[in-house]
Scaffold this motif. Structure first.
Motif: not given
Length: 117
Positions: A87-88, A90-95, A98
């Motif tokens: 989950e972490r 995936a969040e870093l990949d999203r950021r 962006e």
């Protein structure tokens, strides 16, 4: 070792070490005078905590992970840890996506501004 020595060795404030202890990431024995006494493994443990915090993991997730780490920081299978890490990531990949998009907009804006001079 006492808290001051651990703080010096790890370049971490005593206040932060007390916080790590309060949230269950670090433990110390108490001397008769109330001073904290850390074992030799505390230095490596603090380094691991700080690295995981730098990776953006919460103290809750780190608390789940620490019992699952062996020598050298290798992770063993531990319930709930892998999904939290995924989950972490995936969040870093999203950021990161962006930030890439924002960087592209800024580059185009700079180029357009330079061309219009």
């Amino acid at each position: 070792m006492l808290i001051g020595e651990l703080a010096s060795r790890t370049r971490t404030s005593e206040r932060l070490l007390r916080y790590y202890e309060r949230v269950g990431l670090l433990s110390a024995e108490r001397r008769h005078n109330g001073y904290r006494e850390y074992d030799e493994g505390a230095e490596e443990r603090v380094a691991r905590i700080r690295a995981l915090l730098a990776a953006g993991l919460s103290t809750r997730v780190i608390g789940q992970m620490l019992p699952c780490t062996g020598d050298g920081g290798a992770l063993r299978a531990c319930p709930g840890v892998l999904p939290a890490l995924q989950e972490r990531l995936a969040e870093l990949d999203r950021r990161a996506s962006e930030l890439d998009a924002a960087r592209d907009v800024l580059r185009r804006t700079i180029l357009e501004t330079e061309r219009s001079r």
